[in-house]
Design an enzyme around this catalytic site. Sequence first.
Site, PDB file in Angstrom:
ATOM      1  N   HIS A  34       0.891  -1.338   0.016  1.00  0.00           N
ATOM      2  CA  HIS A  34       0.059  -0.061   0.136  1.00  0.00           C
ATOM      3  C   HIS A  34       0.777   1.314  -0.080  1.00  0.00           C
ATOM      4  CE1 HIS A  34       1.013   0.284   4.247  1.00  0.00           C
ATOM      5  NE2 HIS A  34       0.552  -1.033   4.469  1.00  0.00           N
ATOM      6  N   HIS A  37       4.030   1.464   2.355  1.00  0.00           N
ATOM      7  CA  HIS A  37       5.081   0.598   1.625  1.00  0.00           C
ATOM      8  C   HIS A  37       5.896   1.642   0.418  1.00  0.00           C
ATOM      9  CE1 HIS A  37       2.729  -2.765   2.839  1.00  0.00           C
ATOM     10  NE2 HIS A  37       3.700  -3.031   3.653  1.00  0.00           N
ATOM     11  N   GLN A 148       7.406   4.244  10.779  1.00  0.00           N
ATOM     12  CA  GLN A 148       7.219   4.843  12.260  1.00  0.00           C
ATOM     13  C   GLN A 148       5.877   4.098  12.529  1.00  0.00           C
ATOM     14  OE1 GLN A 148       7.083   9.052  13.280  1.00  0.00           O
ATOM     15  NE2 GLN A 148       5.356   8.189  14.904  1.00  0.00           N
ATOM     16  N   GLN A 153       8.767  -2.046  16.683  1.00  0.00           N
ATOM     17  CA  GLN A 153       9.744  -2.755  15.699  1.00  0.00           C
ATOM     18  C   GLN A 153      10.830  -1.877  15.280  1.00  0.00           C
ATOM     19  OE1 GLN A 153       7.904  -5.087  12.178  1.00  0.00           O
ATOM     20  NE2 GLN A 153       8.470  -3.422  10.975  1.00  0.00           N
ATOM     21  N   MET A 184      -2.413   3.591   7.213  1.00  0.00           N
ATOM     22  CA  MET A 184      -2.253   2.482   6.271  1.00  0.00           C
ATOM     23  C   MET A 184      -1.912   1.249   6.850  1.00  0.00           C
ATOM     24  SD  MET A 184      -1.950   4.193   2.665  1.00  0.00           S
ATOM     25  CE  MET A 184      -3.095   5.662   2.324  1.00  0.00           C
TER      26      MET A 184
HETATM   27  P1  AMP Z   1       4.510  -4.836   6.599  1.00  0.00           P
HETATM   28  O1  AMP Z   1       4.368  -5.235   5.273  1.00  0.00           O
HETATM   29  O2  AMP Z   1       3.180  -4.299   7.375  1.00  0.00           O
HETATM   30  O3  AMP Z   1       5.487  -5.770   7.541  1.00  0.00           O
HETATM   31  O4  AMP Z   1       5.311  -3.203   6.608  1.00  0.00           O
HETATM   32  C1  AMP Z   1       6.502  -3.366   6.016  1.00  0.00           C
HETATM   33  C2  AMP Z   1       7.269  -1.824   6.275  1.00  0.00           C
HETATM   34  O5  AMP Z   1       6.400  -0.858   5.970  1.00  0.00           O
HETATM   35  C3  AMP Z   1       7.471  -1.596   7.790  1.00  0.00           C
HETATM   36  O6  AMP Z   1       8.584  -1.148   8.036  1.00  0.00           O
HETATM   37  C4  AMP Z   1       6.250  -0.892   8.120  1.00  0.00           C
HETATM   38  O7  AMP Z   1       6.694  -0.147   9.350  1.00  0.00           O
HETATM   39  C5  AMP Z   1       6.165  -0.241   6.959  1.00  0.00           C
HETATM   40  N1  AMP Z   1       4.675   0.597   6.905  1.00  0.00           N
HETATM   41  C6  AMP Z   1       3.561  -0.252   6.965  1.00  0.00           C
HETATM   42  N2  AMP Z   1       2.431   0.580   7.362  1.00  0.00           N
HETATM   43  C7  AMP Z   1       2.831   1.846   7.190  1.00  0.00           C
HETATM   44  C8  AMP Z   1       2.450   3.133   6.769  1.00  0.00           C
HETATM   45  N3  AMP Z   1       1.150   3.299   7.022  1.00  0.00           N
HETATM   46  N4  AMP Z   1       3.179   4.400   6.752  1.00  0.00           N
HETATM   47  C9  AMP Z   1       4.557   4.268   6.765  1.00  0.00           C
HETATM   48  N5  AMP Z   1       5.145   2.867   6.596  1.00  0.00           N
HETATM   49  C10 AMP Z   1       4.499   1.759   6.924  1.00  0.00           C
END
Ligand code: AMP
Length: 291
Positions: A34, A37, A148, A153, A184
């Site tokens: 999304h 990412h 963030q 994490q 998101m």
């Molecule tokens: P995930 O696929 O959920 O494991 O996320 C992968 C990376 O994208 C992680 O570093 C998350 O913190 C980052 N991420 C997920 N959602 C958002 C968001 N809404 N805004 C910025 N970074 C995000």
Amino acid sequence: MKVIHSISQMSICSRKIKANGQSIGFVPTMGALHQGHLSLIKKAKRDCDVVVISIFVNPTQFGPQEDFKKYPRSFANDKKLAQKAGIDFLFAPAAEEIYPSNYCTYIKVKNLDERLCGAFRPGHFQGVATIVHKLLNIVQPNIAYFGQKDFQQAVIIKTMVRNLNIPVKIRVLPTVREKDGLAMSSRNRYLNEREKKDASILFQTLQLAKEMVEKGEKNSAKVISGMKKILGRVPDAKIDYVSIVNPENLEDVRLIDKKILVALAVWIGKVRLIDNMLIDEKPETRMTNGE
Ligand code: AMP
């Protein structure tokens, strides 16, 4: 864009890129991409010569009762989005390659992994630290990008990188939000229309905390109680935690006299959502030299 499934092939590509004197920016993800990412990818493209993203739904960070099996997977669409974003390499290993049957090595970042979400998801951050360490070893990036939104994490990964002398820079970028403030997340796909509207209460709650602190409220307990009152407006919302912590060590803060992290985890129906906000204490108390 090259799609790579094997660890050895990814390592070989990375070594070649580095031998060419090019820098690698790396964005680890679990897919269902999304705008959050994509914001990390955009920054990686600006900073580095070559951008690698990984898509891997990491089984070791899900508890036995959690949503590993039904976590959204949309590889074909992710591939299109990644291509459009101008990524050079998409690394998507199989679980059996990352964790062969005799796998037995895990990374634990003590104390930090037990606070906030760690108290509700035992073992989660051990799974996160382990997979991120493995991916960093495989991809060998110069810079790795995190959001963030997953603040805890990011703190844990920065600590691991520092403690284990891993040669990579960690960049943490702001949370990308929907118009109504909802952070998101891939898990937002589980929400129905009604729940999605309800979910914006998380951001409203964080905003209330910001207002209270900026107006001079110093007592965390009062801020948390105001936040819980707002969350109470959504009958389906079930709170795991609403916390005010020191953003460095994630320890609870009682008296707000410096920068704080307000963090919360709330179930909306069957979906567990997290969000957070960094808040400075009352701004005018810090102003000096007429700034
Ligand atoms: P995930 O696929 O959920 O494991 O996320 C992968 C990376 O994208 C992680 O570093 C998350 O913190 C980052 N991420 C997920 N959602 C958002 C968001 N809404 N805004 C910025 N970074 C995000």
